[in-house]
Design a protein around this motif. Sequence first.
Motif, PDB file in Angstrom:
ATOM      1  N   UNK A   3      55.494  64.573  66.333  1.00  0.00           N
ATOM      2  CA  UNK A   3      54.715  63.702  65.448  1.00  0.00           C
ATOM      3  C   UNK A   3      55.084  62.245  65.719  1.00  0.00           C
ATOM      4  N   UNK A   4      54.705  61.712  66.881  1.00  0.00           N
ATOM      5  CA  UNK A   4      55.157  60.365  67.259  1.00  0.00           C
ATOM      6  C   UNK A   4      54.672  59.268  66.322  1.00  0.00           C
ATOM      7  N   UNK A   5      53.474  59.422  65.739  1.00  0.00           N
ATOM      8  CA  UNK A   5      52.984  58.391  64.831  1.00  0.00           C
ATOM      9  C   UNK A   5      53.804  58.350  63.544  1.00  0.00           C
ATOM     10  N   UNK A   6      54.156  59.515  63.018  1.00  0.00           N
ATOM     11  CA  UNK A   6      54.996  59.554  61.824  1.00  0.00           C
ATOM     12  C   UNK A   6      56.421  59.079  62.117  1.00  0.00           C
ATOM     13  N   UNK A   7      56.834  59.187  63.372  1.00  0.00           N
ATOM     14  CA  UNK A   7      58.189  58.762  63.728  1.00  0.00           C
ATOM     15  C   UNK A   7      58.383  57.271  63.522  1.00  0.00           C
ATOM     16  N   UNK A   8      57.294  56.501  63.578  1.00  0.00           N
ATOM     17  CA  UNK A   8      57.402  55.059  63.352  1.00  0.00           C
ATOM     18  C   UNK A   8      57.941  54.781  61.955  1.00  0.00           C
ATOM     19  N   UNK A   9      57.520  55.579  60.979  1.00  0.00           N
ATOM     20  CA  UNK A   9      57.958  55.379  59.607  1.00  0.00           C
ATOM     21  C   UNK A   9      59.293  56.044  59.316  1.00  0.00           C
ATOM     22  N   UNK A  10      59.587  57.135  59.992  1.00  0.00           N
ATOM     23  CA  UNK A  10      60.763  57.939  59.644  1.00  0.00           C
ATOM     24  C   UNK A  10      62.016  57.529  60.385  1.00  0.00           C
ATOM     25  N   UNK A  11      61.911  56.724  61.413  1.00  0.00           N
ATOM     26  CA  UNK A  11      63.079  56.435  62.239  1.00  0.00           C
ATOM     27  C   UNK A  11      63.572  55.005  62.081  1.00  0.00           C
ATOM     28  N   UNK A  12      63.362  54.403  60.935  1.00  0.00           N
ATOM     29  CA  UNK A  12      63.911  53.079  60.690  1.00  0.00           C
ATOM     30  C   UNK A  12      65.401  53.194  60.381  1.00  0.00           C
ATOM     31  N   UNK A  13      66.105  52.091  60.512  1.00  0.00           N
ATOM     32  CA  UNK A  13      67.544  52.103  60.261  1.00  0.00           C
ATOM     33  C   UNK A  13      67.852  52.402  58.801  1.00  0.00           C
ATOM     34  N   UNK A  14      67.026  51.899  57.904  1.00  0.00           N
ATOM     35  CA  UNK A  14      67.253  52.125  56.480  1.00  0.00           C
ATOM     36  C   UNK A  14      67.117  53.598  56.138  1.00  0.00           C
TER      37      UNK A  14
END
Length: 419
Positions: free
Chosen positions: A122-133
């Motif tokens: 799910x590469x598009x969702x990874x943008x939201x899920x892989x932040x440092x916070x």
Amino acid sequence: MDVDRGFYRQVDVQDHAHYIVAFFVLVIGTVGVSGNALVMYAFFCNKNLRTPPNFFIMNLAVSDFLMAVTQSPIFFINSLYKGWIFGETGCKMYAFCGALFGITSMINLLAISIERYIVITKPLQAIQWTSKKRTCIFIAVVWLYSLAWSLAPLLGWSSYIPEGLMTSCTWDYVTSTPSNKSYTLMLCCFVFFIPLGIISYCYLCMFLAIRHTSRDVEKLGSQVRKSTLIQQQSIKTEWKLAKIAFVVIIVFVLSWSPYACVTLIAWAGYGNILNPYSKAVPAVIAKASAIYNPFIYAIIHAKYRDTLAKKVPCLRFLNQASRRDCISISHSESSFRDSMSSRQSSVSKTKFHRVSSLSTSDTQVWSDVELDSMDQSHRVKSSYSLGALRDKEYKSLAKQIDERGSHSQQQISFSPEDH
């Protein structure tokens, strides 16, 4: 030794058994402390390694380091004295630390698998899920979850007692009481078997996604666009990182499986067939899980090797392996460039050289799979932006080729020699 009959159990084993265990525990402790300290030092020195996925790797190194620091020295001293010498409170604190850091390592591996699963499938969702916070929040959840299971025996759900050769401590999985049996069953399920099942599911989905993508590219053949090739290369990069994590998981599971089997045998009511050696050896193997990860990183991760080779003089030999990796990558890039150049027509040779150079530089970026140095969101966005750029390049190139072709035809039709 202060012996409390309600807490300690005497075992009749030969002295050399304690000394053999002491030797292995000393090796495990030395390698675990130094190896994981080097991993943490490498991540601290190299800013390019401080990415959200690598936060989980760093957290794993921290938990393994603390496991080695809190377990091995006490285990070693007790083995030399051939019994537990730190009292009941020391036993409980020792077992609590072992449970906390061991569970943290297992749940952290689960978090790594889920993170890899999201990035690959799910590469598009990874943008939201892989932040440092968000990564820091997940790491905090991992520690809180592990803390809850570790505190339970201190609060009355089961208890911590000496085990094996009476030189280490763990939760009471031997005494057949409802409290002990329920805790043992729930701990094995929610800390070992269920996480292992989720990890297996994540890697199965990742494998199928990679296989599906590769088949799609093969079907498209020569008609595949450069943007698709770059996206496929990006997925392969993430898959290589996932395979490295999978090696770590397999080693960890193999280390803790004997211990899980022993506890389940005792839970099933067959604890009488377990002798002190059959309890002590799995415990030593389980504690050895803290030493494998640094070796895996040193073998596979080029950036980790480079950092240590630069910062630690006695580890400069690691840089030689990194150079061989760079040579192999450069060779693969050269082959890629040659194969792409051979497909170009003589009309578009000069124009396409610029596009080929761009693709080669991108391949060089994606070929660096040794601990991703860019954020996940940046990688996903970059793949789409690069794809759009290549589409524009190809459209412009095709347009110029058509214009040149039509212009050359006009020159031929209106040539004076034809009239």
